[in-house]
Design a protein around this motif. Sequence first.
Motif, PDB file in Angstrom:
ATOM      1  N   TYR A  28       0.852  -1.191   0.000  1.00 20.72           N
ATOM      2  CA  TYR A  28       0.000   0.000   0.000  1.00 20.72           C
ATOM      3  C   TYR A  28       0.885   1.237   0.000  1.00 20.72           C
ATOM      4  CZ  TYR A  28      -3.747   3.234   1.348  1.00 20.72           C
ATOM      5  OH  TYR A  28      -4.662   4.264   1.390  1.00 20.72           O
ATOM      6  N   CYS A  86       0.738   5.442   0.145  1.00 17.43           N
ATOM      7  CA  CYS A  86      -0.103   6.610   0.354  1.00 17.43           C
ATOM      8  C   CYS A  86      -0.072   7.460  -0.902  1.00 17.43           C
ATOM      9  CB  CYS A  86       0.382   7.418   1.546  1.00 17.43           C
ATOM     10  SG  CYS A  86      -0.086   6.635   3.085  1.00 17.43           S
ATOM     11  N   CYS A 121      -6.721   5.832   4.956  1.00 13.73           N
ATOM     12  CA  CYS A 121      -5.726   4.862   4.504  1.00 13.73           C
ATOM     13  C   CYS A 121      -5.896   3.518   5.212  1.00 13.73           C
ATOM     14  CB  CYS A 121      -4.317   5.415   4.700  1.00 13.73           C
ATOM     15  SG  CYS A 121      -3.895   6.648   3.454  1.00 13.73           S
ATOM     16  N   HIS A 177       1.214  10.856  10.004  1.00 15.64           N
ATOM     17  CA  HIS A 177       0.161  10.131   9.299  1.00 15.64           C
ATOM     18  C   HIS A 177       0.264   8.621   9.549  1.00 15.64           C
ATOM     19  CE1 HIS A 177      -2.742   9.145   6.279  1.00 15.64           C
ATOM     20  NE2 HIS A 177      -1.864   8.677   5.417  1.00 15.64           N
ATOM     21  N   HIS A 178       1.433   8.069   9.398  1.00 18.25           N
ATOM     22  CA  HIS A 178       1.574   6.622   9.570  1.00 18.25           C
ATOM     23  C   HIS A 178       1.514   6.206  11.036  1.00 18.25           C
ATOM     24  CE1 HIS A 178       3.500   6.157   5.324  1.00 18.25           C
ATOM     25  NE2 HIS A 178       2.202   6.357   5.297  1.00 18.25           N
ATOM     26  N   GLU A 189      -2.163   6.014  11.554  1.00 22.47           N
ATOM     27  CA  GLU A 189      -2.724   4.849  10.856  1.00 22.47           C
ATOM     28  C   GLU A 189      -2.496   3.586  11.692  1.00 22.47           C
ATOM     29  OE1 GLU A 189      -1.884   3.877   6.786  1.00 22.47           O
ATOM     30  OE2 GLU A 189      -1.625   5.965   6.234  1.00 22.47           O
TER      31      GLU A 189
HETATM   32 ZN    ZN Z   1      -1.907   7.347   3.868  1.00 22.96          ZN
END
Ligand code: ZN
Length: 494
Positions: free
Chosen positions: A30, A32, A225, A250-251, A254
């Motif tokens: 995956y 982003c 995500c 962001h991660h 997530e």
């Molecule tokens: Zn993302």
Amino acid sequence: MSTNHELRLYNSLGRRMEDFVPAAEVAGLYSCGPTVYAYPHLGNMRAYVFADTLRRALRWKGIPVRHVVNITDVGHAVADTETGEDKLEVAAARERRSVLDIAAYYTDVFLVDNAALNILPADEYPRASAYVEQMIEFAKKLDKDGFTYQLPSGLYFDTSRDPHYGELALMSAEGQLEAARLEHVEGRRRKTDFALWRAEEPGKRRVLRWDSPWGWGAPGWHLECSVMSMALLGQHFDLHTGGVDHRELHHVNEIAQSQAFLGDGRPWVRYWLHGEFLQLGAEKMAKSAGGAPRLADLTEAGYHPMAYRLFLLGGHYRSQLDFTTAAIDAAQATLRRLVARVQPLRPLPSVETLAEALLISGAATQHDPAAQRLLDTIDAAVAADLSTPKIIAALQDALREPALTPDGQRAVVAAADALLGLGLATLEPADLEHHRALTDLSAAEKHAITELVADRTQARKERDWARADQIRAQLDELGVILTDTPEGPVWQLR
Ligand SMILES: [Zn+2]
């Protein structure tokens, strides 16, 4: 001589090199993707060339991949904050177009740039707006399991519930990123807490809005995500990539919400890979800075997209790269030399994997030890965390190596290009002719050329042929093509 090196990748989770072993037959990957509210610039595209390099490396090692790249068309607030306006809605107002028009337009531009850069298409490009119902279900489960709290501005993830919060960013439990989060959110318990659902502010109706148990609004960017990757790759998958800026926020988010959602005590994703920034001058090229050059700017200035790809691959993906005119000029010149040397070898065989390269080159049957040595160098380079600069060096060696058989040479070139993706099997020298427009010249440059042309005319009048030739050579070096006509000399740029 050993060939088939174990693929080792630098995992941001733990910050160390690790052998890569997919959990199942097909590796899940995956990446982003873009927020489609503006043109992607050269720095943005570096992240996708990097993800493509990873894909090509997995293919080389005979590992099938399912690749998902999301398209964020809703939910991404200006300045990556928890509240405030969406990037797309701001862009729509600025350009006087609908949000859907904006998203469709910039998604197309992104895909066109991907194709121009010879990036293998992803298996799926999910649009965030198509997954909002699943995002609401995901947030409902977190809510039910006690990982959230509600504020007037939305539903927040309670990071104090996660003892491992921030591991990817090497944050302490207290959240050392606090200084970086300047936004004040009324009622937020910890500065690391983030919005799963962003509720509409009273009196400010959003354009794209959905009803939820927490009011009308839109999903948080991080949630998108997690939901889209699990929907398309399964609850756990192998690899997650993004720009190095995603590693810190962001991660991290997530991971927190996904592991809370799954609750199985296992890491959600095992390998996290991050690509470095492209620097323009001394600044990171961020889209929001505005005015950063796009791929189209390069092609209009006479550079081939593959020259940009070669420039990127000339640096390792975890190193910062400085984008300069001198660097892209050098890349285009190198590419021109490569294509000129590859041309007599065509047609190149079709090679995608190490096994194919060994078979076609004769290296597998010991017929071509020189080819075997170069294929071993290439395999070792890609296996050592995708060392593209070393693959480029091996490609150049292959084109100079007299001990190679022609078939061995073809196989090595095709093998290097299966990993580099420069399209050496089909690129034509004419594609790489550098035509500059006269408007590219500064007034001083134009003046200098005009002076030289006049000096040469004078030298010819004086029958000083040596001097006339010398000036012509000088002009040639400046990229000026001079033609003598009955009306006098005319010139253009090469
Ligand atoms: Zn993302």
